[in-house]
Design a protein around this motif. Structure first.
Motif, PDB file in Angstrom:
ATOM      1  N   MET A  94     -45.515  -0.338  40.254  1.00 35.80           N
ATOM      2  CA  MET A  94     -45.767   0.846  41.069  1.00 35.80           C
ATOM      3  C   MET A  94     -46.831   1.730  40.434  1.00 35.80           C
ATOM      4  O   MET A  94     -47.691   2.300  41.114  1.00 35.80           O
ATOM      5  CB  MET A  94     -44.477   1.631  41.258  1.00 35.80           C
ATOM      6  CG  MET A  94     -43.357   0.890  41.949  1.00 35.80           C
ATOM      7  SD  MET A  94     -43.805   0.379  43.626  1.00 35.80           S
ATOM      8  CE  MET A  94     -44.247   1.957  44.340  1.00 35.80           C
ATOM      9  N   PHE A  95     -46.781   1.874  39.112  1.00 39.25           N
ATOM     10  CA  PHE A  95     -47.758   2.712  38.422  1.00 39.25           C
ATOM     11  C   PHE A  95     -49.150   2.092  38.429  1.00 39.25           C
ATOM     12  O   PHE A  95     -50.143   2.788  38.259  1.00 39.25           O
ATOM     13  CB  PHE A  95     -47.307   2.965  36.985  1.00 39.25           C
ATOM     14  CG  PHE A  95     -46.253   4.021  36.860  1.00 39.25           C
ATOM     15  CD1 PHE A  95     -46.591   5.341  36.658  1.00 39.25           C
ATOM     16  CD2 PHE A  95     -44.911   3.693  36.963  1.00 39.25           C
ATOM     17  CE1 PHE A  95     -45.618   6.319  36.560  1.00 39.25           C
ATOM     18  CE2 PHE A  95     -43.926   4.662  36.864  1.00 39.25           C
ATOM     19  CZ  PHE A  95     -44.283   5.993  36.666  1.00 39.25           C
ATOM     20  N   GLY A  96     -49.212   0.786  38.633  1.00 39.65           N
ATOM     21  CA  GLY A  96     -50.499   0.118  38.646  1.00 39.65           C
ATOM     22  C   GLY A  96     -51.372   0.475  39.826  1.00 39.65           C
ATOM     23  O   GLY A  96     -52.565   0.165  39.826  1.00 39.65           O
TER      24      GLY A  96
ATOM     25  N   THR B 236     -51.231  10.381  44.496  1.00 39.76           N
ATOM     26  CA  THR B 236     -51.352   8.931  44.542  1.00 39.76           C
ATOM     27  C   THR B 236     -50.005   8.264  44.330  1.00 39.76           C
ATOM     28  O   THR B 236     -49.640   7.310  45.034  1.00 39.76           O
ATOM     29  CB  THR B 236     -52.358   8.438  43.481  1.00 39.76           C
ATOM     30  OG1 THR B 236     -53.612   9.079  43.687  1.00 39.76           O
ATOM     31  CG2 THR B 236     -52.545   6.932  43.583  1.00 39.76           C
ATOM     32  N   MET B 237     -49.227   8.755  43.366  1.00 42.68           N
ATOM     33  CA  MET B 237     -47.910   8.189  43.116  1.00 42.68           C
ATOM     34  C   MET B 237     -46.969   8.454  44.288  1.00 42.68           C
ATOM     35  O   MET B 237     -46.182   7.588  44.678  1.00 42.68           O
ATOM     36  CB  MET B 237     -47.323   8.766  41.835  1.00 42.68           C
ATOM     37  CG  MET B 237     -47.896   8.177  40.559  1.00 42.68           C
ATOM     38  SD  MET B 237     -47.845   6.354  40.498  1.00 42.68           S
ATOM     39  CE  MET B 237     -46.094   6.041  40.737  1.00 42.68           C
ATOM     40  N   PHE B 238     -47.036   9.646  44.854  1.00 46.69           N
ATOM     41  CA  PHE B 238     -46.191   9.982  45.998  1.00 46.69           C
ATOM     42  C   PHE B 238     -46.480   9.044  47.172  1.00 46.69           C
ATOM     43  O   PHE B 238     -45.570   8.526  47.824  1.00 46.69           O
ATOM     44  CB  PHE B 238     -46.429  11.436  46.395  1.00 46.69           C
ATOM     45  CG  PHE B 238     -45.592  11.901  47.552  1.00 46.69           C
ATOM     46  CD1 PHE B 238     -44.226  12.055  47.428  1.00 46.69           C
ATOM     47  CD2 PHE B 238     -46.185  12.206  48.761  1.00 46.69           C
ATOM     48  CE1 PHE B 238     -43.447  12.493  48.492  1.00 46.69           C
ATOM     49  CE2 PHE B 238     -45.428  12.651  49.837  1.00 46.69           C
ATOM     50  CZ  PHE B 238     -44.054  12.797  49.705  1.00 46.69           C
ATOM     51  N   GLU B 239     -47.765   8.805  47.426  1.00 52.48           N
ATOM     52  CA  GLU B 239     -48.150   7.917  48.527  1.00 52.48           C
ATOM     53  C   GLU B 239     -47.724   6.475  48.247  1.00 52.48           C
ATOM     54  O   GLU B 239     -47.312   5.748  49.164  1.00 52.48           O
ATOM     55  CB  GLU B 239     -49.661   7.997  48.742  1.00 52.48           C
ATOM     56  CG  GLU B 239     -50.123   9.344  49.303  1.00 52.48           C
ATOM     57  CD  GLU B 239     -51.616   9.561  49.186  1.00 52.48           C
ATOM     58  OE1 GLU B 239     -52.306   8.625  48.728  1.00 52.48           O
ATOM     59  OE2 GLU B 239     -52.087  10.662  49.534  1.00 52.48           O
ATOM     60  N   ALA B 240     -47.810   6.054  46.986  1.00 53.99           N
ATOM     61  CA  ALA B 240     -47.404   4.692  46.633  1.00 53.99           C
ATOM     62  C   ALA B 240     -45.912   4.494  46.868  1.00 53.99           C
ATOM     63  O   ALA B 240     -45.485   3.470  47.420  1.00 53.99           O
ATOM     64  CB  ALA B 240     -47.754   4.408  45.169  1.00 53.99           C
ATOM     65  N   LEU B 241     -45.118   5.470  46.463  1.00 51.25           N
ATOM     66  CA  LEU B 241     -43.678   5.358  46.654  1.00 51.25           C
ATOM     67  C   LEU B 241     -43.302   5.445  48.122  1.00 51.25           C
ATOM     68  O   LEU B 241     -42.309   4.855  48.556  1.00 51.25           O
ATOM     69  CB  LEU B 241     -42.963   6.447  45.852  1.00 51.25           C
ATOM     70  CG  LEU B 241     -42.988   6.232  44.337  1.00 51.25           C
ATOM     71  CD1 LEU B 241     -42.464   7.459  43.611  1.00 51.25           C
ATOM     72  CD2 LEU B 241     -42.171   5.011  43.945  1.00 51.25           C
TER      73      LEU B 241
ATOM     74  N   MET C   1     -47.570   3.696  30.746  1.00 50.46           N
ATOM     75  CA  MET C   1     -48.042   4.283  29.492  1.00 50.46           C
ATOM     76  C   MET C   1     -49.497   4.718  29.599  1.00 50.46           C
ATOM     77  O   MET C   1     -49.875   5.782  29.092  1.00 50.46           O
ATOM     78  CB  MET C   1     -47.883   3.261  28.364  1.00 50.46           C
ATOM     79  CG  MET C   1     -46.440   3.010  27.944  1.00 50.46           C
ATOM     80  SD  MET C   1     -45.645   4.471  27.208  1.00 50.46           S
ATOM     81  CE  MET C   1     -46.551   4.608  25.674  1.00 50.46           C
ATOM     82  N   ALA C   2     -50.324   3.900  30.261  1.00 48.74           N
ATOM     83  CA  ALA C   2     -51.737   4.258  30.414  1.00 48.74           C
ATOM     84  C   ALA C   2     -51.892   5.515  31.252  1.00 48.74           C
ATOM     85  O   ALA C   2     -52.683   6.413  30.917  1.00 48.74           O
ATOM     86  CB  ALA C   2     -52.498   3.093  31.049  1.00 48.74           C
ATOM     87  N   LEU C   3     -51.124   5.603  32.333  1.00 46.39           N
ATOM     88  CA  LEU C   3     -51.206   6.780  33.192  1.00 46.39           C
ATOM     89  C   LEU C   3     -50.744   8.022  32.447  1.00 46.39           C
ATOM     90  O   LEU C   3     -51.377   9.088  32.512  1.00 46.39           O
ATOM     91  CB  LEU C   3     -50.348   6.570  34.438  1.00 46.39           C
ATOM     92  CG  LEU C   3     -50.346   7.712  35.451  1.00 46.39           C
ATOM     93  CD1 LEU C   3     -51.755   7.964  35.966  1.00 46.39           C
ATOM     94  CD2 LEU C   3     -49.405   7.400  36.606  1.00 46.39           C
TER      95      LEU C   3
ATOM     96  N   VAL D 197     -42.504  14.414  41.374  1.00 47.05           N
ATOM     97  CA  VAL D 197     -42.934  13.368  42.303  1.00 47.05           C
ATOM     98  C   VAL D 197     -41.763  12.467  42.668  1.00 47.05           C
ATOM     99  O   VAL D 197     -41.550  12.141  43.843  1.00 47.05           O
ATOM    100  CB  VAL D 197     -44.080  12.536  41.687  1.00 47.05           C
ATOM    101  CG1 VAL D 197     -44.429  11.357  42.593  1.00 47.05           C
ATOM    102  CG2 VAL D 197     -45.309  13.406  41.464  1.00 47.05           C
ATOM    103  N   LEU D 198     -40.987  12.067  41.670  1.00 48.99           N
ATOM    104  CA  LEU D 198     -39.853  11.189  41.918  1.00 48.99           C
ATOM    105  C   LEU D 198     -38.828  11.843  42.832  1.00 48.99           C
ATOM    106  O   LEU D 198     -38.310  11.215  43.757  1.00 48.99           O
ATOM    107  CB  LEU D 198     -39.190  10.800  40.594  1.00 48.99           C
ATOM    108  CG  LEU D 198     -37.942   9.920  40.691  1.00 48.99           C
ATOM    109  CD1 LEU D 198     -38.251   8.623  41.422  1.00 48.99           C
ATOM    110  CD2 LEU D 198     -37.385   9.647  39.298  1.00 48.99           C
TER     111      LEU D 198
END
Length: 208
Positions: A56-58, A82-87, A108-110, A139-140
């Motif tokens: 998901m983080f990718g 971006t994370m919100f839209e991905a989820l 970890m990179a993010l 976000v979660l």
């Protein structure tokens, strides 16, 4: 069997059947293989979940230089949206992220890029750590709300709008006054709250 295929199929199981449906046995059946194949890659379900979550983080395809060039507020705003839209695209995946703190390479990179943006803009280490952790939980939390819970149900804003319109102004005058603007669309709630969070962090940084 390629790891990529296994993780992609695991995410598909979560998307279609929910987070609780993901097990080594269920995944093996979906892949048409035995569980022994999966245990060559993962020690247990927890390890499998970690890979699915990291996938998901990718989706956040921003490198550190791009985030730093945005400035810390825009960097965090971009990552959060971006994370919100991905989820939102993977309606059941948010529940997996509750199980443990993401520590895969993409996560970890993010985290590294976001914390670096904060540190480079005057945030002391403790405040930078708290800022990113709070953003991630924010976000979660919204992702879980927009996607519903165990049954995958979603909030019915049309129904809620009718409920608010029917509020008795004699009993609830303040609510009746704002009923025409309720419920606030969850995407608007998310954006509004995110701006408050960023403003609050800017205030805290300036006080240091």
């Amino acid at each position: 069997m390629p790891l990529e295929r296994i993780v992609s199929t695991a995410l598909l199981v979560v998307d279609e059947e929910g987070a609780d449906a993901l097990s080594m046995r269920t995944l093996a059946q979906r892949l048409g293989s035995g569980t022994a194949t999966l245990y060559r890659h993962f020690d247990n379900r927890t390890a499998l979940v970690a890979h699915v979550v990291d996938r998901m983080f990718g989706v956040v395809e921003l490198n550190g230089g791009e985030l730093l060039a945005m400035g810390w507020q825009q960097a965090l705003r971009t990552v959060a949206h971006t994370m919100f839209e991905a989820l939102a695209r993977h309606r059941n995946a948010a529940r997996l992220m509750v199980e443990e703190i993401p520590m895969g390479p993409n996560a970890m990179a993010l985290r590294e890029h976001c914390v670096a943006a904060l540190l480079d803009n005057g945030f002391p280490p403790r405040l930078a750590a708290h800022a990113f952790a709070t953003l991630a939980r924010y976000v979660l939390g919204f992702a879980i709300q927009v996607n519903g819970h165990g049954d995958g149900g979603q909030r019915d804003d049309a129904h809620l709008s009718g409920v608010f319109q029917g509020v008795d102004p004699a009993l609830f005058p303040a609510t009746a006054t704002v009923a025409g603007s309720m419920p606030v669309p969850i995407e608007d709630e998310f954006s509004f709250g995110l701006e408050l969070l960023l403003s609050g962090l800017a205030h805290l940084r300036d006080e240091v």
